[in-house]
Design an enzyme around this catalytic site. Structure first.
Site, mmCIF file in Angstrom:
data_model
loop_
_atom_site.group_PDB
_atom_site.id
_atom_site.type_symbol
_atom_site.label_atom_id
_atom_site.label_comp_id
_atom_site.label_asym_id
_atom_site.label_seq_id
_atom_site.Cartn_x
_atom_site.Cartn_y
_atom_site.Cartn_z
ATOM 1 N N LYS A 79 0.849 -1.194 0.000
ATOM 2 C CA LYS A 79 0.000 0.000 0.000
ATOM 3 C C LYS A 79 0.884 1.244 0.000
ATOM 4 O O LYS A 79 1.896 1.276 0.709
ATOM 5 C CB LYS A 79 -0.895 -0.039 1.244
ATOM 6 C CG LYS A 79 -1.925 1.068 1.353
ATOM 7 C CD LYS A 79 -2.762 0.877 2.628
ATOM 8 C CE LYS A 79 -3.854 1.919 2.765
ATOM 9 N NZ LYS A 79 -4.657 1.740 4.002
ATOM 10 N N SER A 155 -9.677 1.727 3.190
ATOM 11 C CA SER A 155 -8.831 2.502 2.305
ATOM 12 C C SER A 155 -7.797 1.668 1.555
ATOM 13 O O SER A 155 -7.229 2.146 0.572
ATOM 14 C CB SER A 155 -8.103 3.577 3.099
ATOM 15 O OG SER A 155 -7.161 2.973 3.982
ATOM 16 N N SER A 179 -9.777 -0.611 7.375
ATOM 17 C CA SER A 179 -9.206 -0.384 6.040
ATOM 18 C C SER A 179 -8.532 -1.597 5.408
ATOM 19 O O SER A 179 -8.177 -1.549 4.228
ATOM 20 C CB SER A 179 -8.209 0.770 6.078
ATOM 21 O OG SER A 179 -8.909 1.994 6.042
#
Lengths: 493, 100
Positions: A79, A155, A179
């Site tokens: 990420k 997210s 997330s």
């Protein structure tokens, strides 16, 4: 069978047995990214040359008989809120970090490299991990591989979508209020938030420091276990990382947990849950019952509505402080048009941050400001203790807690962007685990009639990741959900 | 609890974020809706409940006070929008007379 159909554990075995090379595994992923990612947009940047170099080096070291590590030759995505040195960008999907290059690797990135993983790219997210759909990215939204008109969740939507679309077998995400677990549910993959402190946050760009935790994505429970084992452990550079030994999470994974008492909180099946989600999750609970587990009705009175309210005070307060560092001075974007220092700060931040980040900084600033601190911030911290007590009382009676990960399956792109509060409620079942610092996982447990994945959330007490993974594996072994690929993958093959 | 435009502007200044009139209007209604929701917490009696800022019992993590290498100046300055030698360069903070 394409190399991208293999799980990380299968790749590991094939490379160890010299049936597959690290270069072949990396090339397979790069081809899949080239073919599918223009539609899915899971990646913000890829590093094909670096990946190929690294894979060739792994092959060379394997040929020389060296022990290359737990993840030798396995392609991994990270990420884009985790720092990577050597020239790759780290943007947090924000304009304010556009073009920035981190001067050091995050602890987890060091761990990946030390274990022989090949990092092929950085994945999309909601800006600074603030959001539940990966639409709040300054570089465009990621799409759900199961339906390109829908969001992947967020997210960590880029990492979840990349694993679901078989662009990489495993990926890292971060979970502040759901997330990792919520996008895992919406994309039909396994995603785990370990106990707070289990994985070092050094080099993870801070959003809400008392809640942020890095964790693994995989298509199977074993792959999540493998990646957690490679990245967990104490790191003196994160003083909140805990000196607890890291067990071999793969060892004993096949052993069922017996007896198993499963707490089923009535609050997790309250108003607002999609009926298809509810019936699929109840069927999953019935599978555990057939395996001999006892379902125990419990109550978590301060979860759902109160935990969302608590979360949006605690997380935004911490964010308002953490994001003060983006000042246009030390790194990142500076507005070229300003009259003085304060004006430079205000214009740089106005032009560099997106709407959701601005909203959260302002909400947190308000909650911490003179005259409101007791009414909002202190009140929220008191409720946080009540939430934690609910779990302590529950874990005195049960071994784990189960329910849906998300109240709905993947929603349409644009459906919740105009209403921040509706977006916040996407995390209604996940935020309480962050507030209580405990471990949680989402595993695929079925599909809607329209073919959208549904996730089962399992929560256990602090530092019981090994047991949590075994409980998840019990269900996975009985069902075939983790083997199903999205049509976009089948069509491309 | 409704946030007026004036309050939103004040929070914007405290947050060091310049807001356009359209943003003030938009954020004032969105933040008001969020604060209304958060007001649910008032329903709960928290008298005597100790606030929980950090959920794990970690306190006073100490390490030996030994010098260790950090970032080199060129690394630390590598991402700066403007630098000058070993310094970060910023707009003038003091006016001519005050600075003299």
């Amino acid at each position: 069978m394409a190399v991208t159909d293999l799980t990380a554990c299968e790749i590991r075995k094939a490379i160890a047995e010299r049936r597959l090379s690290a270069v072949e595994a990396t090339e397979g992923c790069l081809r899949a990214i080239g073919r599918l990612d223009p539609k899915i947009k899971a990646f913000l940047s890829t590093d094909p040359d670096g990946g190929r170099r690294r894979a060739a080096e792994i092959d060379r070291r394997l040929a020389a008989g060296e022990n290359v590590g737990l993840l030798a030759g396995i392609p991994v995505a990270v990420k884009d809120n985790m720092c990577t040195a050597d020239g790759q960008p780290t943007t947090c999907a924000s304009r304010i970090l556009g073009g920035w290059r981190a001067p050091y690797d995050a602890h987890v990135v060091e761990r990946l490299k030390a274990e022989g993983a090949v990092i092929v790219g950085k994945t999309n997210l909601d800006e600074f991990a603030m959001g539940s759909s990966t639409e709040n990215s300054a570089y465009g939204a990621t799409r759900n591989p199961w339906d390109l008109g829908r969001v992947p969740g967020g997210s960590s939507g880029g990492s979840a979508a990349a694993v679901a679309a078989r662009l990489v077998p495993i990926a890292l995400g971060s979970d502040t209020g759901g997330s990792i677990r919520q996008p895992a549910a919406l994309c039909g993959v396994v995603g785990m938030k370990p106990t707070y402190g289990r994985v070092s946050r050094y080099g993870l760009v801070a959003f809400a420091s008392s809640l942020d935790q890095i964790g693994p994505f995989g298509r199977t429970v074993a792959d999540a276990a493998l990646l957690l084992r490679a990245t967990a452990g104490h790191d003196p550079r994160d003083s909140t990382s805990v000196r607890e030994p890291v067990p071999d999470y793969l060892e004993g994974l096949e052993e069922p947990v017996r007896p198993l008492r499963i707490g089923v909180p009535r609050e997790f099946f309250s108003a607002g849950i999609d009926p298809e989600v509810e019936s699929v999750v109840r069927e999953a609970l019935a599978v555990y019952e057939r395996l001999g587990a006892a379902l125990v009705p419990i109550t978590l009175p301060h979860s759902t509505d109160y935990s969302i309210a608590t979360y949006y005070i605690v997380a935004t307060s911490e964010a308002s402080s953490n994001l003060a560092r983006y000042d246009g001075v030390h790194y990142g974007y500076r507005s070229s048009d300003h009259t003085d220092m304060i004006d430079m700060y205000m214009r740089s931040r106005a032009q560099g941050f997106g709407d959701e980040v601005k909203r959260r900084i302002m909400l947190g600033t308000y909650a911490l400001s003179s005259g409101y601190y007791d009414a909002y911030y202190k009140k929220a911290l008191a409720v946080r203790r009540l939430i934690r007590r609910d779990f302590e009382q529950a874990f005195a009676k049960v071994d784990c807690i189960m329910g849906p990960t998300s109240p709905t399956p993947a929603f349409h792109v644009g459906e919740r962007t105009a209403d921040p509060l509706a977006m916040y409620l996407s995390d209604v079942y996940t935020v309480s685990a962050n507030l209580a610092a405990i471990a949680g996982i989402s595993i695929p447990c079925g599909f809607t009639a329209g073919g959208l994945p549904i996730g089962l959330q399992i929560i256990t007490d602090v530092f019981t990741e090994g047991r949590l993974l075994r409980i998840a594996r019990m269900y996975e072994r009985e069902t075939g959900w983790t083997k199903r690929a999205p049509p976009i993958v089948e069509d491309a093959a | 609890m409704a946030l007026s435009s004036k309050e939103v502007l004040k929070v914007g200044t405290l947050s060091r974020i310049r807001l356009t009139p359209e943003e003030v209007e938009k954020f004032s209604s969105q933040l008001s809706a969020i604060l209304d929701y958060v007001d649910k917490l008032r329903e709960l009696d928290t008298a005597g409940v100790e606030p929980l800022a950090h959920a794990l019992p970690i306190h006073n993590v100490l390490r030996p006070d030994e010098p260790r290498p950090g970032l080199a100046p060129e690394q630390a300055l590598g991402g700066a929008p403007q630098s000058d030698g070993d310094f970060f360069r910023v707009p003038r903070i003091l006016n001519e007379e005050a600075g003299a």
